[in-house]
Structures are given as structure tokens and as C-alpha cells.
Design a protein around this motif. Structure first.
Motif, PDB file in Angstrom:
ATOM      1  N   PHE B  32      -5.862  -1.568   3.913  1.00  0.00           N
ATOM      2  CA  PHE B  32      -5.397  -0.890   5.126  1.00  0.00           C
ATOM      3  C   PHE B  32      -4.481  -1.814   5.933  1.00  0.00           C
ATOM      4  O   PHE B  32      -3.378  -1.431   6.325  1.00  0.00           O
ATOM      5  CB  PHE B  32      -6.606  -0.454   5.961  1.00  0.00           C
ATOM      6  N   GLY B  74      -2.032  -3.885  -0.628  1.00  0.00           N
ATOM      7  CA  GLY B  74      -1.647  -2.884   0.370  1.00  0.00           C
ATOM      8  C   GLY B  74      -0.219  -3.028   0.842  1.00  0.00           C
ATOM      9  O   GLY B  74       0.431  -2.044   1.177  1.00  0.00           O
ATOM     10  N   ASN B 377      -7.351   1.133  -4.707  1.00  0.00           N
ATOM     11  CA  ASN B 377      -5.943   1.402  -4.435  1.00  0.00           C
ATOM     12  C   ASN B 377      -5.482   2.686  -5.119  1.00  0.00           C
ATOM     13  O   ASN B 377      -4.924   3.590  -4.478  1.00  0.00           O
ATOM     14  CB  ASN B 377      -5.132   0.201  -4.929  1.00  0.00           C
ATOM     15  N   PHE B 384      -4.398   6.397   1.879  1.00  0.00           N
ATOM     16  CA  PHE B 384      -3.548   5.389   2.500  1.00  0.00           C
ATOM     17  C   PHE B 384      -2.270   6.025   3.043  1.00  0.00           C
ATOM     18  O   PHE B 384      -1.770   5.644   4.096  1.00  0.00           O
ATOM     19  CB  PHE B 384      -3.212   4.275   1.514  1.00  0.00           C
TER      20      PHE B 384
END
Lengths: 165, 506
Positions: B32, B74, B377, B384
Motif C-alpha cells: 500500500f 508496490g 500483489n 490496490f
């Protein structure tokens, strides 16, 4: 931007000289059987800082770096507004901690930021402003036993201490 | 064989329920943080370090390492979807990731980034497991001159490879070192640099105060100013069929991924260099060695694979000097190192002898973090993407509150909170003028190690600085450091003579 570059360099040069002077309160030279004195390390580092600021000022005259060439405003109106509103908000929040403690200052800051700066709905604003301090309380005061400042609101927390501590 | 035994013990530590849980949470938080524009691993680790006082040191480092790791994954998400690097380590990913997204291949770019990260992570952890004990063994013989020479190398890397304005970089290093010397002089026991006799300076300036000030407050203000409203996001279509075909195409880029991983790992080991130069260099090499270099920058998948493999490999590489020598390989590991000192662990080669459970638990948890990061992921790409739409006016105040309570926790002194605000505002103003700030954070962590090392060395040699060049190990390190410092000068002279030659030919 060009003027800001020079002003900053001159201010930093002055700060370096102050640091050198302050370091010189301790022994700067060699102490027999002890090695360099306590002030030597910060003194010479501050001297290098001073040399760097001189170098930056020379670069300013030669216009060899981007900020020294830029004609853009250092702080345009958006940046200035943001700086005053966000920086000022933080300043007031930290100031308030001395009086009404973290748990008074944090909700006020969140309402200010979310509602006034962010223009978010009251639902989001209030749930965050109430939720955040609750989470912080259980995490810091209860779980980690780190007593965050409460200011004049301290008496309100006595019943909570009785229950959780 | 001994290493395998240690590693097996390490896995037992890593798979303790608490540690495993922390790895999963850490990776998710890291993903994040990495995905949010303007926030990178270093911000996350700096802001969240005080929260880890709750758990034992080993678990705390495992949690922070997982954040570090997740953030490397990320960073690619916003590089690809928004065209803004989620962290400086993902700058190179925008070069080809963004064009791919604009061509409607966002899903392919995201999967390529995730798998390349996994590949880079795996290779680098294997290298780490092999190299770390050997290096720690060598480092056991290091004395004060060697330690100081390594410090010099760390700072020289910033000057030589940092790519920022040189006087400003040196200024930043020195100011960090001076701040680290505030408080008590350890050798003479006298109070030192107690500004305006304010009592709060007597206990020194905690590195977290500077780190949270700069990375929590200063960087946030800078990001708010730079992004100005929300940038445009690309659409991603994710279907099984498209994923499978993307995977097939990725298989052909394994050479690029391998090159990126190995290069990233070794650049990461260099003190202070970290993942940003690692990924930029890997991109450069991939372009140079590619059969179709003209496709780079227009949406070539190898251009995403190389930097993503490299930045994950570099983040593991950066752990190597931190654990074995006590010298951080990146700004993030500098903060981890500072944390280790708070938790009572002495960084350096003795860790491998005295704290085997910690060292191998951390190593094993890197394997676990890598695996969880790729799974989380890929499975949660849509989540996300949804989170990227979160307005900054919600995230920013929450981060500011975290900075406030996090800055208070280590020393429990309001003086430090004011200082933190000062550093944040000062950092923001300096950052606008291209002063690099990472060197200052690294310096404030290294200062308390560098100063005694220098003073002890000079005491051994009776004030003769040649001690750093004449000893067999510190000699070469010092010389490399000096070359690195003068590297930009050489480049400058070369550029100038080239220019003169061109001018002469006209």
C-alpha cells in the motif's frame, strides 16, 4: 527560485558559522593522550558545511545549477497556501497538545483537515476523527503503555485507566 | 551445510505465528505504502518504526523488512497506473510501464512487474544467504580505521553516485553528522552543542525525529504541492486468458530479469546506494544489451522487468552490509539500523555470532515476505487500483497524526515533536531547492558510530591520518571512497574537454 537559492545558502552559511562557534565551546584541538577534543568533530564538519555553502554561492553566480537559473517563483500561490494551511495546521495541533493533550488535538486537526481542507463528507470526517484517537489510545496507552500527553483532559481518562490498565 | 542448518532454524523463527502474521501484515502495508505516490519504503519504515515497540526486536525487524519488501513491489503499481513513481525506487519503471498502460497493456505491465520483483527477490536472497556469513566472518577482524573507512565509503557513494548537486549533498551529510553529535560527548562526557541551553538537546537528537520530520512531514508537504489534485489513472483489464498469454511472453525475458537481479543486488550492497540507482542502472543495461533498444521507452516489457527485478534485489542487497558490517546500504536500512540500536542489538559482524536467531530468522522471513508479496500483489491488484483512488486529503492527515504520535513514542518529550516539525518544514524548504535529504538521515544514524571510530583511529596513530590508507583493508576502501568523491570532478573535466574539442573542430 533564484533569490531563494541565494538567501538559503547565506542563511545556511550563517548557521554553519554558528555551529562552528558553538562547537568551539569544547576543545577543538588535540588533547594529549586523549586524541581530538570533544568539539573537533562537529567543528570541522561545520567548517565543511561552510565551505559547501560558499561553493553553492559561487555556483549561484555562475548560474550552473537548476535553482540558480530558474525564474519560477520559489513559492507560487498554491505552494504558499498549502504551506500555510498544512504547516499552520500542524503547528496549531502540536501547540494544542500542550493544553488539551493528544486526544484533544488530534480530532480537531482531523476535522480541520478533512472537512475544511479536503471538503469531505461529515460521515467520513467524523468517523475518522473519532476512530483515529480511539485506535491510537488502545495502541499506545494500553498496548504499549506509552503515556501520551493528555493536558487538561487527563481526568477524563481516569475511568478508562481503571478499566484497561 | 552449516548455513542450511542455520537457515532451517531461521525458518522455525520466521514461521512462528506472530512473525508470520507480521510478515503478511507488513507486506500488505508495504504494498500500500509503495503504491501511494510520494510514499516509499523509507517513509513507511520511518513512520511505523515506533509502532513496533510493541513486539520483540526480532519480530519488529521482520515486520519492517516485510514493509521494505512490499514497498518495492508496490512502487510499480502507481508507476504503471498513474505514471508517477510510487517511490523513487520505481522511477525507472515508469519509463516503459506507463507507455504500456497507455497502450492498454496495464495488466501485463503489472504482472511483469510483480513476477520480475519475485524473481529479483529470490535470486538476491539466495545470494544473500551465500554471501552474508562469509562477509561477516571477514568483518570480524575490522578495527576502528576499517569502520571509519566504510563510513567514508557510504558517504562517498552519495557524492559519486547520488546524482544530486555535489556541494548540497556534502552539506546534507555534514549537517546530519553535526546533528548526531548534539548532546553528550561520549569520550569526554561534556555536554556538547546544547543550543540556547535548551534542556531538550541534552539527550541528543534522536534519529527518528529527523527521519519522521523529513520523510513524514517534509516529503508529504512536498508531495501535496507537486501532485496538485489527482492525476489520471489508466484502466486495467484483468482476465485469466490475458494473464496466461502475458506469462508466456514473460518467459522470454528471463535473461533480462537475471541481469537486473544480479546487478541490483551488487549495487544494493554498495553502502548508501540503495535501490534507486540499482534500478536505473539495470534499465540502462537492459536497453544497451537489448536487440531492439529503439522499443525502450515505448512500452517494452523488458523495460519493466529489468528495473523491478533490480529494485527488489537491491533492497535485499542493502540488508547485507547493514547486518554484516553495521553500515546501511540504503536510507531505509539506515532507519532499520537505528531501530536495531534502540532494541538493544549491536549491528556489526558480531550479530552473526551472538544473535543467530535474529539474523537467520530475518533471512528466512525475507523468503517468506517475497513469496507473500507476489501472491498478495497479484491476487489483490483490483484492491490496490481501488486504493489508488483514495484522495490525498484523507491519507495526508492520517499520516501527520501517525507522525505526531510516532515521534512522541521513542523519547516521550514534546521538545522532540517541535524539533520534528522544524525538521519537516526545513526539509521541505530545502527539498524545493534540490538539497538531497537522504544523506542527512543516513548521517545522523551513522554519526554515533563514525565519530568514535575516527577518534579511536587517530588515537592509535597519534593524529596521523595516513592510518586509513596504510592498513591492508581500510586502505583500498578509503581509496575507493576518495575516487568516488572525485568521480563527478573527472566527469566534469571530461565533458569540458569534449566540449572544447567540439568547439575546436568547428
Amino acid at each position: 527560485m533564484r533569490r531563494a537559492e541565494l538567501v538559503t545558502a547565506v542563511l545556511m552559511a550563517a548557521f554553519s558559522i554558528y555551529l562552528m562557534w558553538k562547537s568551539a565551546e569544547l576543545e577543538v584541538g588535540w588533547v594529549p593522550d586523549e586524541g581530538p577534543g570533544g568539539g573537533a568533530w562537529p567543528f570541522w564538519l561545520a567548517a565543511v558545511m561552510l565551505a559547501c555553502t560558499v561553493w553553492i554561492i559561487i555556483n549561484w553566480f555562475r548560474k550552473s545549477t537548476a535553482p540558480a537559473q530558474s525564474t519560477a517563483r520559489y513559492m507560487d500561490s498554491y505552494a504558499m497556501n498549502m504551506f500555510l494551511l498544512v504547516g499552520g495546521g500542524l503547528f496549531v495541533m502540536i501547540g494544542l497538545v500542550h493544553f488539551i493533550g493528544m486526544y484533544g488535538a488530534i480530532p480537531i486537526f482531523l476535522v480541520y483537515y478533512l472537512r475544511i481542507l479536503g471538503r469531505h463528507s461529515w460521515t467520513l470526517t467524523l468517523s475518522t476523527s473519532i476512530g483515529a484517537p480511539v485506535v491510537v489510545f488502545f495502541f499506545f496507552d494500553i498496548a504499549m503503555r506509552i503515556d501520551l500527553p493528555k493536558g487538561y483532559l487527563e481526568p477524563l481518562f481516569f475511568p478508562l485507566y481503571d478499566i484497561f490498565l | 551445510m552449516e548455513i542450511l542448518g542455520h537457515l532451517l532454524d531461521g525458518f522455525l523463527v520466521a514461521f512462528e505465528p506472530l512473525n508470520l502474521l507480521l510478515v503478511v501484515i507488513g507486506v500488505a502495508v508495504g504494498l500500500f505504502i509503495g503504491a501511494m505516490p510520494g510514499l516509499g519504503s523509507v517513509n513507511g519504515v520511518a513512520i511505523l518504526l515506533p509502532m513496533t515497540f510493541l513486539v520483540p526486536p526480532t519480530s519488529a525487524v521482520i515486520f519492517l523488512a516485510a514493509i521494505y519488501y512490499g514497498a518495492m513491489y508496490g512502487g510499480a503499481i502507481s508507476s504503471i497506473m498513474l505514471g508517477i513513481p510510487g517511490a523513487s525506487t520505481a522511477v525507472a519503471t515508469t519509463f516503459d510501464g506507463r507507455p504500456m498502460a497507455l497502450k492498454g497493456l496495464a495488466d501485463k505491465a503489472l504482472i511483469a512487474a510483480a513476477l520480475a520483483s519475485f524473481f529479483g527477490g529470490t535470486i538476491s536472497i539466495l545470494l544473500f544467504t551465500g554471501f552474508a556469513p562469509a562477509l561477516a566472518h571477514v568483518a570480524l577482524d575490522f578495527g576502528d580505521p576499517e569502520i571509519f573507512a566504510l563510513m567514508l565509503l557510504a558517504f562517498a557513494t552519495f557524492v559519486g553516485l547520488g546524482g544530486d548537486d555535489i556541494p548540497k549533498t556534502i552539506f546534507s551529510i555534514c549537517i546530519g553528522l553535526v546533528f548526531s553529535s548534539v548532546g553528550m560527548d561520549i569520550i569526554s562526557g561534556e555536554p556538547r552543542l546544547v543550543f540556547f541551553d535548551i534542556i531538550g538537546f541534552m539527550h541528543g537528537i534522536n534519529f527518528l525525529v529527523l527521519a519522521i520530520g523529513i520523510y513524514g512531514i517534509g516529503e508529504m508537504m512536498w508531495t501535496i504541492e507537486v501532485t496538485r489534485g489527482n492525476p489520471k489513472m489508466s484502466e486495467a483489464v484483468v482476465t485469466v486468458e490475458r494473464t496466461v498469454s502475458a506469462l508466456r511472453e514473460l518467459l522470454s525475458t528471463w535473461k533480462t530479469a537475471l541481469m537486473g537481479s544480479v546487478l541490483g543486488f551488487f549495487v544494493g550492497i554498495l553502502p548508501a546506494a540503495g535501490a534507486t540507482p540499482g534500478s536505473l542502472m539495470a534499465y540502462g543495461v537492459a536497453k544497451m544489451t537489448s536487440r531492439k533498444p529503439e522499443e525502450f521507452g515505448k512500452g517494452e516489457v523488458a523495460g519493466v522487468v529489468a528495473p523491478e527485478a533490480a529494485n527488489n534485489a537491491a533492497s535485499t542487497g542493502a540488508m547485507l552490509p547493514m547486518l554484516t558490517l553495521g553500515i546501511p546500504g540504503s536510507p531505509t536500512t539506515a532507519i532499520l539500523l537505528g531501530g536495531m540500536v534502540i532494541w538493544g542489538l549491536t549491528p556489526g559482524p558480531r550479530l552473526f555470532l551472538d544473535e543467530t536467531e535474529f539474523v537467520w530468522g530475518l533471512t528466512a522471513s525475507l523468503y517468506a515476505a517475497n513469496l507473500f508479496a507476489v501472491v498478495i500483489n497479484i491476487c489483490f491488484i483490483p484492491v490496490f487500483l481501488w486504493m489508488l483512488k483514495m484522495p490525498f486529503t484523507v491519507l495526508a492527515p492520517i499520516i501527520f497524526v501517525l507522525c505526531l504520535v510516532g515521534g512522541y513514542a521513542p523519547t516521550q518529550d514534546m521538545h522532540d515533536i517541535w524539533l520534528m516539525l522544524g525538521f519537516g518544514v526545513g526539509g521541505y524548504l530545502l527539498r524545493k531547492l534540490d538539497y538531497p535529504l537522504a544523506p542527512a538521515v543516513l548521517a545522523i544514524v551513522l554519526g554515533p558510530i563514525a565519530e568514535p571510530a575516527l577518534r579511536q583511529s587517530l588515537m592509535i596513530s597519534n593524529g596521523d591520518f595516513s592510518i586509513f590508507v596504510t592498513r591492508p583493508i581500510s586502505g583500498p576502501i578509503t581509496i575507493i571512497a576518495i575516487i568516488l568523491i572525485f568521480l563527478p570532478v573527472f566527469q566534469f573535466i571530461r565533458k569540458r574537454s569534449k566540449k572544447n574539442a567540439e568547439a575546436g573542430s568547428i
